[in-house]
Design a protein around this motif. Structure first.
Motif, short mmCIF file in Angstrom:
data_model
loop_
_atom_site.label_atom_id
_atom_site.label_comp_id
_atom_site.label_asym_id
_atom_site.label_seq_id
_atom_site.Cartn_x
_atom_site.Cartn_y
_atom_site.Cartn_z
N ARG A 808 1.61 8.00 -0.24
CA ARG A 808 2.01 8.63 1.30
C ARG A 808 2.58 7.42 1.98
NH1 ARG A 808 1.07 13.55 3.18
NH2 ARG A 808 2.47 12.35 5.14
N PRO A 809 3.55 7.08 3.29
CA PRO A 809 4.00 5.67 4.20
C PRO A 809 2.16 5.84 4.53
CG PRO A 809 5.33 7.49 4.27
CD PRO A 809 4.75 8.60 3.59
N PRO A 810 2.51 4.34 4.75
CA PRO A 810 1.01 3.75 5.70
C PRO A 810 1.25 4.10 6.98
CG PRO A 810 2.62 1.39 5.08
CD PRO A 810 3.57 3.23 4.62
N ASP A 811 -0.08 4.23 7.58
CA ASP A 811 -1.04 4.67 8.73
C ASP A 811 0.27 3.68 9.78
OD1 ASP A 811 -3.78 5.39 7.59
OD2 ASP A 811 -1.61 6.79 7.49
N GLN A 812 0.03 2.35 9.26
CA GLN A 812 0.79 1.61 10.53
C GLN A 812 1.64 0.81 10.39
OE1 GLN A 812 -2.35 -0.93 12.10
NE2 GLN A 812 -3.38 1.14 12.99
N ILE A 813 2.93 1.06 10.30
CA ILE A 813 4.36 0.49 10.16
C ILE A 813 4.62 -0.76 11.00
CG2 ILE A 813 6.50 0.81 9.64
CD1 ILE A 813 5.76 3.11 8.80
N GLY A 814 4.41 -0.98 12.61
CA GLY A 814 4.64 -1.63 13.38
C GLY A 814 6.03 -1.38 13.67
N ALA A 815 6.59 -3.05 14.86
CA ALA A 815 7.65 -2.75 15.47
C ALA A 815 8.29 -3.36 14.54
CB ALA A 815 7.33 -3.74 16.12
N ALA A 816 8.21 -4.14 13.23
CA ALA A 816 9.00 -4.65 12.20
C ALA A 816 9.65 -3.84 10.92
CB ALA A 816 8.45 -6.41 11.24
N GLY A 817 8.87 -3.13 11.72
CA GLY A 817 9.80 -1.63 10.26
C GLY A 817 9.10 -1.87 8.86
N LEU A 818 9.66 -0.92 8.45
CA LEU A 818 9.75 -1.00 6.75
C LEU A 818 10.85 -0.93 5.99
CD1 LEU A 818 7.22 -0.23 4.83
CD2 LEU A 818 7.62 2.13 4.58
N ASP A 819 10.60 -1.70 5.02
CA ASP A 819 11.48 -1.89 4.16
C ASP A 819 11.72 -1.22 3.22
OD1 ASP A 819 11.89 -5.41 5.57
OD2 ASP A 819 12.78 -3.57 6.24
N GLY A 820 10.80 -1.24 2.44
CA GLY A 820 10.33 0.22 1.25
C GLY A 820 8.85 -0.67 0.60
N TYR A 821 8.48 -0.29 -0.75
CA TYR A 821 7.68 -0.50 -1.64
C TYR A 821 7.88 -1.28 -3.12
CZ TYR A 821 6.40 3.33 1.60
OH TYR A 821 6.40 3.64 2.68
N VAL A 822 7.03 -1.25 -3.54
CA VAL A 822 6.90 -1.98 -4.30
C VAL A 822 5.36 -1.49 -4.92
CG1 VAL A 822 6.27 -4.60 -6.23
CG2 VAL A 822 7.73 -4.32 -3.81
N LEU A 823 6.12 -1.11 -6.85
CA LEU A 823 4.81 -0.57 -7.52
C LEU A 823 4.29 -1.24 -8.91
CD1 LEU A 823 3.55 2.07 -7.98
CD2 LEU A 823 5.24 2.61 -9.23
N GLU A 824 3.32 -1.90 -9.04
CA GLU A 824 3.29 -2.49 -10.23
C GLU A 824 1.70 -2.09 -10.50
OE1 GLU A 824 1.22 -6.29 -7.45
OE2 GLU A 824 3.82 -6.98 -7.03
N TYR A 825 1.35 -2.42 -12.12
CA TYR A 825 0.78 -1.97 -13.03
C TYR A 825 0.01 -3.01 -14.15
CZ TYR A 825 4.08 -1.95 -16.22
OH TYR A 825 5.24 -2.15 -17.98
N CYS A 826 -0.98 -3.06 -14.77
CA CYS A 826 -1.20 -3.59 -15.29
C CYS A 826 -2.38 -2.47 -16.52
CB CYS A 826 -2.33 -4.57 -14.81
SG CYS A 826 -3.70 -4.05 -14.64
N PHE A 827 -2.67 -3.01 -17.94
CA PHE A 827 -2.88 -2.60 -19.24
C PHE A 827 -5.02 -2.99 -18.12
CE2 PHE A 827 1.14 -3.25 -20.78
CZ PHE A 827 1.28 -1.51 -21.28
#
Length: 1212
Positions: A808-827
């Motif tokens: 789900r999106p962040p609870d607080q986005i702020g005036a700078a807005g939201l550009d996107g998401y980065v998904l990371e994983y590790c073994f």
């Protein structure tokens, strides 16, 4: 002249047409003597009141012809009553009306027997009346009221009530100035009350009255007499025709009972007796033009009514084809006597029927029919008041009628009242005797009727023929003339009540009392009487502060804590005596200084430059003199800057303009004749603090910052209480306060600022005096921050090579807005985070591909905006790259965790959700056996199972087990269903004892309790005569009861219904025998009760239930236990006693036991046990507790769980 009503026309005693003459021998055979001459009216019962002894001869043959009585076989017997025409007919008209050749008055025997007595007794029972109007006596010019009450329990509407005078006059048309008819209805008791009030009675109002009440086919009537006590003198002869006079409507005498014609007095001049004139004969033979002349000459007021009767008489005078001899116009008989009606038929073959008030009379022991040739005879035995009505007989198409009058013998006073003297407070009894037992007797005081009641001091006791008026605690107001009145006589006597001489044994004494002490004024007199206290001439009222005590001959006035207002002149005055006992009370008080309004150290703080006016309350009696001083220097009264002012109840120190040098200690000295008082007060002069230095902004967020500052150098002589903070935009000049409650610290966090906008802040210091000037503004700062981490990161699906995540999106986005998401994983086992997406993801779902099978990976996601990347959101546990098997889980609804109760006939529809992958297998059993699907419908889906029963039956009760199976994983759950019904009746109801007006019952509980506990019983009673059942007790919990307030002389049956939560049982169990409430007294023996043993072994009334808890939230386990002595409660987890563990709290209140588990973790799950122990035994009960872990509001059962912020793995 108004026309008489139809009823009046039919009921006025008018001469009937003369039938054919009888042969003399037939008269002898019938045993009657015709009334042919006027002088024989005395023998027929129509003698005037001057010769009452001749009434005994009514209805009997003259003594000269005793052989005729013997031939008829109707000689007077011991039980016979005489029947005669009514004695109220006037001589002028009645003698002519009754002078008929064929008139006969029948006499005969009345048969005696048990059946006849029983029938007569029943005939006198009131059908509708609950209270009948009683006869009374009234003096000329006074008022009297007659009351009739009708029970309305069985009536759907108001009954019809009519009041009559005599036999014919309806008093409804007479209502007005002298007569008022009222009616009321009491909703609580459902009783109609009908009143007839006669106002300013006159002599002609005396006579017999009748009240009739009817409702549909029910009818009831009651006769009563009114006696008007008149002045001395004789009543002149009256003419019944004058009773037909009508009072004109709208006149002053409208609505008056106009019997003035009956009392019209004329001067009676001695003259020769003239032969009586038959007005009816004059009218029959006169011409129509002479009618008015005859009416004026003979005083006829209802000429038109008499002409209508005359017309009807002429029609009747036609020769009857059916009757050779008809009934006489009227018959009269005493109550309890026997009357004989005789007609003679022209044709003996004709069928004869007798009627009373239009209803046919059937032969019975009361009504006896005889046939003697052409004569048809009807005997009415044991006549009662209800027999007083109109009778007629039919033969073929013709009929003839008559009227029967039944009179009641008067009640006489056999023992007169005696004059009595008494003293106040004594019990007085006035006694008299009457001729009949339980007769209706009225008591009067100075002519006003005495109506006893529960709150009245007058009580009336009746002992057979003896009637006693009792006056409790006689007073002087009871001195009067008391009289008793019956229907046949009266008696009066005088009662004189005097006061006893009063002596003062102990007088009041003057008192001087200190303030706050007790004041007790005491006196004693020779008599036990009441009295009044006054203070300074005003009545004294009893309050919490002042108590008035009267005990025997001693009177006290007690004041617990004396006040100055209690000083004065007190006087005690005995009631009904002119004696007074005075006393003076003087209250004194030493001086006192009241410093309650100051601080504990008596310090007064004043702001520099302000005016101080310090008012100190003082007290003392007499008012003390006050002196202020400072450093042994007196402060005088006057007009200086520092001065004092003195008043009777206070002293004041005044400082016009306070200065710093005015601080110090000031002394007060009070003095009066009762003593001295001293006190010291410290005065402190204070000011506002200096402004603080400019604040520093140490940290900045998206809409917040953190600022700090130093306290001011000078606090103004008063401690700093806190600070106010203000904020403004740099380009604006408007400051906005950020806190309305003082900030106690020197650090503050302003919030709700706009990102990208420059702000400044400043500080105000506050002490007890006021607010300082503002500090210098801080350096400008701009709020700006990254977003908060994404939320609710979960696994959407897993295959052998891919893992799909969603968030789900962040609870607080702020005036700078939201550009996107980065998904990371590790073994698992490495710290190298690999970016799954080469470009920013705008959606909140992404699939990681190319993963090796059976590997474990950790996943996190970040939100990115102009300020940078947010904190990462981690998935709380490693994800296995393999198809997942989800273990089954049953979600039992909360209302099914306890016994599910339904009534017989209701529908059962239970929905039980469950989880599991792949689709699980479901098995239902009832009490260990498979469910019969013909009676119980089971419907299954992928997420829930439904149990449906259209109409529940008792056989559907039981334990239902559900088994959910996915491969080797099995989950079970149980549901208890109880179908309840109304209980059966109690097994046996017995009458244990009968005493007085009470009956003791006992019964045994029913065999069938309806599959639920019995909540109570309902007891009903029925009189054996009516067998109508009435409820006496409802919702009764015991199996024995005592029924009270039963009617003496009645016989009762009782029955009992059982009751549970479904309602009353369909049937009731009735007592086999009846309970007779005997009239004779019976000595009641108190039953002997054994002491009840309240000891009881411990027992759980509410068990523990299996509970699910959420990790981090407090959980409670509850149960209830009963036992005596009070059991000791012990809690255990997995058979280990819980003791001195801060994570657990145990409560026990009113038998309810509670175990609270503070913020449980998965390790707190297990089997919990509650153990109750007392001297009589031990009992235990268990339940299971399962703790679930919730991450960001989502529960993932059946998988390994990570608590947020932890990195350790919980193995399955």
């Amino acid at each position: 002249m108004p026309e008489p009503t139809k009823k009046e026309e039919n009921e006025v005693l008018a001469p009937a047409p003369a039938p054919p003459p009888e042969e003399p021998n037939k008269e002898k055979e019938a045993g009657t003597v015709p009334v042919k001459e006027p002088n024989k009216e005395k023998e027929a019962g129509t003698a005037p009141a001057k010769e009452p002894n001749k009434e005994k001869e009514a209805g009997t043959a003259p003594a000269k012809e005793p052989n005729k009585e013997k031939e008829a076989g109707t000689s007077p017997g011991k039980d016979e009553e005489d029947a005669s025409p009514p004695g109220g007919l006037p001589p002028g008209l009645g003698s002519r009306a009754l002078e008929r050749k064929d008139s006969e008055w029948s006499i005969g025997e009345s048969p005696a027997g048990e059946e006849q007595d029983k029938q007569n007794a029943n005939s006198q029972l009131s059908i509708l009346f609950v209270e009948k109007p009683q006869g009374g006596t009234v003096k000329v010019g006074e008022n009297i009221t007659f009351i009739a009450k009708v029970k309305a329990e069985d009536l759907l509407r108001k009954p019809t009530v009519k009041w009559f005078k005599g036999k014919w006059m309806d008093l409804a048309s007479k209502a007005g100035k002298h007569l008022q008819l009222k009616e009321t209805f009491e909703r609580h008791s459902r009783v109609y009350t009908f009143e007839m009030q006669i106002i300013k009675a006159k002599e002609n109002y005396a006579g017999n009255y009748r009240c009739e009440v009817s409702y549909k086919d029910k009818f009831d009537s009651c006769s009563f007499d009114l006696e008007v006590l008149e002045s001395t003198g004789t009543t002149p002869n009256i003419d019944i025709r004058s009773a037909f006079k009508r009072s004109g409507e709208g006149q002053d005498d409208a609505g008056e009972l106009d019997f003035s014609g009956l009392l019209k007095r004329r001067e009676v001049k001695p003259q020769e007796e003239q032969p009586e004139v038959d007005v009816w004969e004059l009218l029959k033979n006169a011409k129509p033009s002479e009618y008015e002349k005859i009416a004026f000459q003979y005083g006829i007021t209802d000429l038109r009514g008499m002409l209508r009767r005359l017309k009807r008489m002429r029609r009747v005078e036609k020769k009857s084809a059916a009757f050779a001899r008809i009934l006489d116009p009227a018959y009269q008989v005493d109550k309890g006597g026997r009357v004989r009606f005789v007609v003679e038929l022209a044709d003996p073959k004709l069928e004869v029927k007798w009627y009373k008030n239009g209803q046919e009379i059937r032969p019975s022991t009361k009504y006896i029919f005889e046939h003697k040739g052409c004569e048809r005879i009807m005997f009415i035995n044991n006549c009662v008041l209800t027999d007083d009505s109109e009778y007629y007989v039919t033969a073929g198409d013709e009929k003839c009628s008559t009227e029967l009058f039944v009179r009641e013998p008067p009640v006489m006073v056999t023992k007169q009242l005696e004059d009595t003297k008494a003293y106040c407070g004594e019990r007085v009894e006035l006694e008299c005797e009457v001729s009949e037992d339980d007769a209706n007797v009225k008591w009067f005081k100075n002519g006003e009727e005495i109506i006893p009641g529960p709150k009245s001091r007058y009580h009336i006791r009746v002992e057979g023929k003896k009637h006693i008026l009792i006056i409790d605690g006689a007073t002087k107001a009871d001195s009067a003339e008391y009289s008793v009145m019956t229907t046949g006589g009266q008696s009066s006597a005088k009662l004189s009540v005097d006061l006893k001489p009063l002596k003062i044994l102990t007088p009041l004494t003057d008192q001087t009392v200190n303030l706050g002490k007790e004041i007790c004024l005491k006196c004693e007199v020779s008599e036990n009487i009441t009295g009044k206290w006054t203070k300074n001439g005003l009545p004294v009222q009893e309050t919490d502060h002042l108590k008035i005590v009267h005990k025997g001959r001693i009177h006290k006035l007690v004041i617990a804590n004396a006040l100055v207002e209690d000083e004065g002149d007190y006087v005690f005055t005995p009631d009904a005596y002119s004696v007074t006992l005075p006393a003076k009370v003087h209250v004194v008080d030493p001086p006192k200084i009241n410093l309650d309004g100051l601080d504990a150290d008596n310090t007064v703080t004043v702001i520099a430059g302000n005016k101080l006016r310090l008012e100190i309350p003082i007290s003392g009696e007499p008012p003390p003199k006050a002196l202020w001083s400072r450093a042994d220097k007196a402060i005088m009264e006057g007009s200086g800057r520092i001065r004092s002012e003195n008043y009777p109840d206070s002293t004041t120190l005044v400082i016009d303009i306070a200065e710093k040098d005015d601080s110090g200690v000031y002394n007060i000295n009070l003095k009066n004749e009762a003593g001295e008082a001293h006190a010291s007060i410290k005065i402190k002069v204070v000011d506002i603090p200096d402004p603080p230095v400019a604040p520093n902004v140490t940290d900045v967020g998206d809409d917040w910052c953190i600022m700090t500052w130093d306290p001011p150098l000078y606090d103004g002589g008063s401690p700093i209480l806190g600070y106010f903070i203000e904020r403004k935009k740099k380009q604006s000049s408007r400051w906005m306060r950020l806190n309305f409650d003082l900030c106690k610290e020197t650090i503050f966090e302003p919030k709700k600022m706009i990102e990208g906008v420059a702000y400044e802040v400043r500080i105000f210091a506050v002490n007890a005096v006021g607010i300082s000037k503002p500090s210098m503004p801080s350096k400008p700062f701009v709020p700006l921050a990254v977003t908060s981490p994404p939320t609710l990161l979960t696994v959407d699906s897993v295959t052998d090579t891919t893992v799909t995540m969603k968030w789900r999106p962040p609870d607080q986005i702020g005036a700078a807005g939201l550009d996107g998401y980065v998904l990371e994983y590790c073994f698992e086992g490495t710290d190298d985070w690999i970016v799954a997406n080469t470009e920013l993801i705008e959606k909140t779902k992404f699939t990681i591909t190319g993963l090796p099978t059976d590997s474990r990976i950790y996943v996190r996601v970040k939100a990115v905006n102009a300020a940078g990347a947010s904190e990462p959101k981690y998935y709380s546990q490693p994800i296995l790259v393999k198809e997942i098997i989800e273990a089954p889980k049953i979600r039992i609804p909360r209302h099914l965790k306890q016994t599910y109760i339904r009534r017989v006939g209701e529908a059962i529809n239970l929905v039980i959700p469950f989880q599991g992958k792949p689709r699980p297998e479901l098995i239902w059993t009832k009490d260990g056996a498979p469910i019969d699907k013909n009676q119980i419908n089971i419907r299954n889906s992928e997420t829930d199972t439904i149990v449906f029963i259209r109409k529940a039956e008792r056989s559907h009760s039981g334990k239902y087990d559900l088994q959910v199976k996915v491969e080797k994983f099995v989950e079970t759950a149980s549901i208890d269903i109880r179908v309840i019904d109304r209980p059966g009746p109690p097994q046996l109801v017995k009458i244990e004892d009968v005493w007085g007006e009470n009956v003791a019952l006992s019964w045994t509980p029913p065999r069938d309790d309806g599959n639920t506990a019995i909540t109570g019983y309902t007891i009903q009673k029925a009189d054996k005569k009516s067998m109508e059942w009435f409820t006496v007790i409802e919702h009764y919990h015991r199996t024995s009861a005592t029924i009270t307030e039963l009617v003496i002389g009645n016989e009762y049956y009782f029955r009992v219904f059982a009751e549970n939560m479904c309602g009353l049982s369909e049937d009731a169990t009735m007592t086999k025998e009846s309970a007779v409430i005997a009239k004779d007294g019976k000595i009641y023996k108190n039953p002997v009760y054994e002491d009840f043993d309240f000891t009881e072994a411990p027992m759980f009334t509410q068990p523990l239930v299996n509970t699910y808890a959420v990790a981090g939230y407090n959980a409670t386990l509850n149960c209830s236990v009963r036992g005596n002595p009070k059991p000791k409660i012990t809690w255990m987890k997995n058979k280990v006693v819980i003791k001195d563990d801060p994570r657990y709290r145990m409560f026990s209140n009113q038998g309810v036991c509670t175990l609270e588990i503070r913020k449980p973790s998965p390790y707190d799950g297990g089997t919990y046990c509650c153990k109750a122990v007392n001297d009589l035994g031990t009992v235990e009960i268990e339940c299971k507790l399962e703790v679930k872990v919730i991450y960001q509001g989502v529960n993932s059962p059946g998988q390994p769980v990570f608590l947020e912020g932890q990195q350790q793995v919980l193995q399955l």
